[in-house]
Design a protein around this motif. Structure first.
Motif, short mmCIF file in Angstrom:
data_model
loop_
_atom_site.label_atom_id
_atom_site.label_comp_id
_atom_site.label_asym_id
_atom_site.label_seq_id
_atom_site.Cartn_x
_atom_site.Cartn_y
_atom_site.Cartn_z
N GLY A 20 0.81 -1.22 0.00
CA GLY A 20 0.00 0.00 0.00
C GLY A 20 0.85 1.26 0.00
O GLY A 20 1.99 1.26 0.45
N SER A 21 0.25 2.35 -0.48
CA SER A 21 0.96 3.65 -0.54
C SER A 21 1.45 4.08 0.83
O SER A 21 2.53 4.67 0.96
CB SER A 21 0.02 4.75 -1.05
N SER A 22 0.65 3.78 1.90
CA SER A 22 1.03 4.26 3.22
C SER A 22 2.34 3.64 3.70
O SER A 22 3.03 4.22 4.54
CB SER A 22 -0.09 3.97 4.22
N THR A 58 2.26 -2.98 -6.52
CA THR A 58 2.60 -1.81 -5.74
C THR A 58 1.68 -0.63 -6.02
O THR A 58 1.28 -0.39 -7.14
CB THR A 58 4.06 -1.37 -6.00
N SER A 59 1.36 0.09 -4.96
CA SER A 59 0.72 1.40 -5.11
C SER A 59 1.86 2.41 -5.02
O SER A 59 3.02 2.04 -5.07
CB SER A 59 -0.27 1.62 -3.98
N GLY A 60 1.52 3.65 -4.89
CA GLY A 60 2.55 4.65 -4.61
C GLY A 60 2.96 5.51 -5.78
O GLY A 60 3.78 6.42 -5.61
N ALA A 61 2.43 5.26 -6.98
CA ALA A 61 2.83 6.10 -8.11
C ALA A 61 2.35 7.53 -7.90
O ALA A 61 3.11 8.50 -8.08
CB ALA A 61 2.28 5.54 -9.41
N ILE A 62 1.11 7.66 -7.49
CA ILE A 62 0.56 9.01 -7.31
C ILE A 62 1.26 9.69 -6.13
O ILE A 62 1.67 10.86 -6.22
CB ILE A 62 -0.98 8.95 -7.11
N ALA A 63 1.46 8.91 -5.05
CA ALA A 63 2.17 9.48 -3.88
C ALA A 63 3.57 9.93 -4.28
O ALA A 63 4.00 11.04 -3.93
CB ALA A 63 2.24 8.43 -2.78
N VAL A 142 3.98 -4.76 -10.34
CA VAL A 142 2.77 -4.42 -11.09
C VAL A 142 2.06 -3.21 -10.49
O VAL A 142 1.98 -3.07 -9.28
CB VAL A 142 1.77 -5.61 -11.05
N ASN A 143 1.53 -2.37 -11.34
CA ASN A 143 0.64 -1.29 -10.89
C ASN A 143 -0.42 -1.09 -11.95
O ASN A 143 -0.30 -1.60 -13.07
CB ASN A 143 1.44 0.01 -10.65
N GLU A 144 -1.45 -0.36 -11.59
CA GLU A 144 -2.43 -0.01 -12.62
C GLU A 144 -1.80 1.06 -13.51
O GLU A 144 -1.02 1.89 -13.06
CB GLU A 144 -3.70 0.56 -11.98
N ASN A 145 -2.12 1.00 -14.81
CA ASN A 145 -1.60 2.03 -15.72
C ASN A 145 -2.47 3.28 -15.54
O ASN A 145 -3.28 3.64 -16.39
CB ASN A 145 -1.64 1.51 -17.16
N ASP A 146 -2.25 3.94 -14.40
CA ASP A 146 -3.12 5.06 -13.99
C ASP A 146 -3.19 6.19 -15.01
O ASP A 146 -4.21 6.86 -15.12
CB ASP A 146 -2.60 5.65 -12.67
N SER A 147 -2.10 6.41 -15.74
CA SER A 147 -2.07 7.58 -16.64
C SER A 147 -2.97 7.43 -17.84
O SER A 147 -3.33 8.42 -18.47
CB SER A 147 -0.65 7.84 -17.13
N GLY A 156 -9.53 0.90 -9.98
CA GLY A 156 -9.91 1.82 -8.91
C GLY A 156 -8.99 1.76 -7.71
O GLY A 156 -8.62 2.77 -7.17
N ASP A 157 -8.64 0.58 -7.29
CA ASP A 157 -7.76 0.47 -6.13
C ASP A 157 -6.88 -0.76 -6.33
O ASP A 157 -7.26 -1.69 -7.04
CB ASP A 157 -8.59 0.34 -4.86
N ASN A 158 -5.75 -0.74 -5.67
CA ASN A 158 -4.80 -1.83 -5.91
C ASN A 158 -5.09 -3.10 -5.13
O ASN A 158 -4.46 -4.13 -5.38
CB ASN A 158 -3.37 -1.33 -5.63
N ASP A 159 -6.06 -3.05 -4.19
CA ASP A 159 -6.46 -4.30 -3.54
C ASP A 159 -7.17 -5.18 -4.58
O ASP A 159 -6.92 -6.39 -4.66
CB ASP A 159 -7.38 -4.02 -2.35
N GLY A 219 -3.23 7.14 -0.39
CA GLY A 219 -3.71 6.00 -1.19
C GLY A 219 -5.22 6.00 -1.33
O GLY A 219 -5.88 6.98 -1.07
N THR A 220 -5.75 4.85 -1.77
CA THR A 220 -7.21 4.71 -1.84
C THR A 220 -7.58 3.41 -1.16
O THR A 220 -6.73 2.59 -0.86
CB THR A 220 -7.69 4.60 -3.31
N GLY A 221 -8.85 3.22 -0.92
CA GLY A 221 -9.29 1.89 -0.50
C GLY A 221 -9.58 1.71 0.96
O GLY A 221 -10.74 1.64 1.35
N1 GLU Z 1 -2.42 2.90 -8.54
C1 GLU Z 1 -2.35 3.92 -7.53
C2 GLU Z 1 -0.92 4.42 -7.37
O1 GLU Z 1 0.01 3.75 -7.71
C3 GLU Z 1 -2.77 3.43 -6.16
C4 GLU Z 1 -4.13 2.88 -6.01
C5 GLU Z 1 -4.32 2.41 -4.55
O2 GLU Z 1 -3.67 2.92 -3.65
O3 GLU Z 1 -5.12 1.52 -4.32
O4 GLU Z 1 -0.69 5.48 -6.86
#
Ligand code: GLU
Length: 377
Positions: A20-22, A58-63, A142-147, A156-159, A219-221
């Motif tokens: 998670g981003s946190s 992994t999350s954290g791209a936006i962070a 792996v991450n979501e291709n948020d861009s 929506g969320d990485n869970d 983060g989200t979720g």
């Molecule tokens: N994909 C988002 C990111 O990398 C995070 C989504 C999430 O925290 O669940 O920042």
């Protein structure tokens, strides 16, 4: 035969770890926590050495993007979030690369959108890529291709992404690492007396209600999406664990069968891979509305869908695409791969199998949706 946590964990040879981003950002928001990544790399190396393959979601791209551009508060506007993800993803990936390289591990970046996983052909391509990387000892990150993912079709969320990646790479276990010790009887931020639930064998509405929304600024979720993830994993027959990523050597503790975190027991029977894809990854192209007789045959007798029980259709699809099956009230009862296009289904709806040949001049199969290619909702 009933299995306990130890049985499941000792049988796990491939796992997905969701970060998670946190965990990746420090409380003073000074940047990505390299120490966390170094420790993660050390744990992955140890697991690899004992023959356990790891995939990281992994999350954290936006962070990370927020740090790069010096933004203190997470924006809400989609375009801003997507731009931040574009900035942050490369710097995040660089940190992973450096940390894992120090342990002699190679990493590979995989960015996915919901559309990639909805398409069976792309899904199996992605599966092959994962298998090839893992076979060569490379750790997929792996991450979501948020861009590029647009709002309507975002995971929506990485869970949720963690669940889909677990199915995609046929892993035996999903571990969601977060900044709390697991799932509590109540929100521990609001009630210090809240108790950690170490095993969940069955989810109930009370548990789902207790899964509060996250108040994280990065983060989200929160717990809500984690419990949704657990629900999906349990149904699919694959175990899941929520644990505290800030606890030293948490992955090692899990594999040493220490009672850490919250373990979600899976259903006894593992769903076949194609059915898991149908249930969670695919976005149906349209709907087939069926009469009560067909509904009963599908739901209670495990039968295939024949033209005779079809009343009407909604949407346009080609042969081989996935559609919803809905009852006369519009309730979804199943999803499945259609052997006929929407135009053909319109022509043969309500017909007996013998009449289909006369109408179309050919019969592909008797079933519009075969039961092996169908999941009940
Ligand atoms: N994909 C988002 C990111 O990398 C995070 C989504 C999430 O925290 O669940 O920042």
């Amino acid at each position: 035969m009933t299995f306990d946590r130890k049985n499941y964990i000792s049988k796990s040879k491939r796992l997905v770890v969701k970060i998670g981003s946190s965990l990746l950002t420090d409380s003073k928001k000074r940047g990505i926590r390299n120490r966390f990544l170094n420790h993660l790399a050390a744990q992955v190396e140890e697991l690899n050495d004992s023959g356990i393959q790891c995939v990281i979601v992994t999350s954290g791209a936006i962070a990370a993007g927020m740090f790069e551009v010096g933004l203190g508060k997470r924006p809400t506007e989609m375009a801003k979030l997507q731009a931040l993800a574009a900035v942050g993803q490369s710097s995040l990936m660089h940190r992973y690369e450096v940390a894992f390289k120090r342990k002699g591990l190679k990493v590979a970046q995989i960015l996915l959108t919901a559309e990639d996983l909805s398409n069976r052909h792309r899904y199996s391509n992605a599966h092959n890529t994962f298998v090839e990387l893992i076979k060569n000892g490379i750790v997929p990150i792996v991450n979501e291709n948020d861009s590029v993912a647009v709002e309507e079709i975002k995971f929506g969320d990485n869970d949720t992404l963690g669940v889909l990646v677990t199915h995609l790479c046929e892993a035996d276990l999903l571990i969601i690492l977060t900044d709390t010790d697991g799932f509590f009887s109540e929100d521990p931020r609001l009630n210090p007396k809240a108790e950690l639930i170490s095993e969940v064998k069955k989810l109930n509405p009370k548990i789902e209600k207790n899964a509060s929304r996250s108040i994280s600024t990065v983060g989200t979720g929160g717990m809500r999406t984690k419990i949704q993830a657990a629900k999906n994993m349990m149904k699919s027959g694959v175990p899941m664990l929520i644990a505290n990523g800030n606890q030293p050597f948490i992955l090692k503790k899990i594999f040493n069968s220490e009672k850490v975190g919250t373990f979600f027991h899976p259903a006894n029977k593992k769903m076949p891979s194609r059915k898991r894809w149908l249930t969670w990854s695919v976005k149906p192209k349209g709907s087939i509305i069926v009469d009560e007789g067909a509904q009963n045959a599908l739901v209670n007798k495990n039968k295939s869908l024949l033209p005779t029980g079809i009343k009407s259709t909604n949407g346009i699809w080609e042969k081989g695409e996935v559609v919803r099956v809905v009852d006369v009230k519009g309730e979804e009862i199943a999803k499945g791969i259609s052997n006929y296009s929407s135009r053909e289904v319109e022509l043969i709806k309500g017909m007996k199998t013998s009449e289909v040949f006369k109408k179309l001049g050919r019969i592909v199969t008797d079933e519009v949706i075969h039961r092996d290619n169908m999941v009940k909702v």
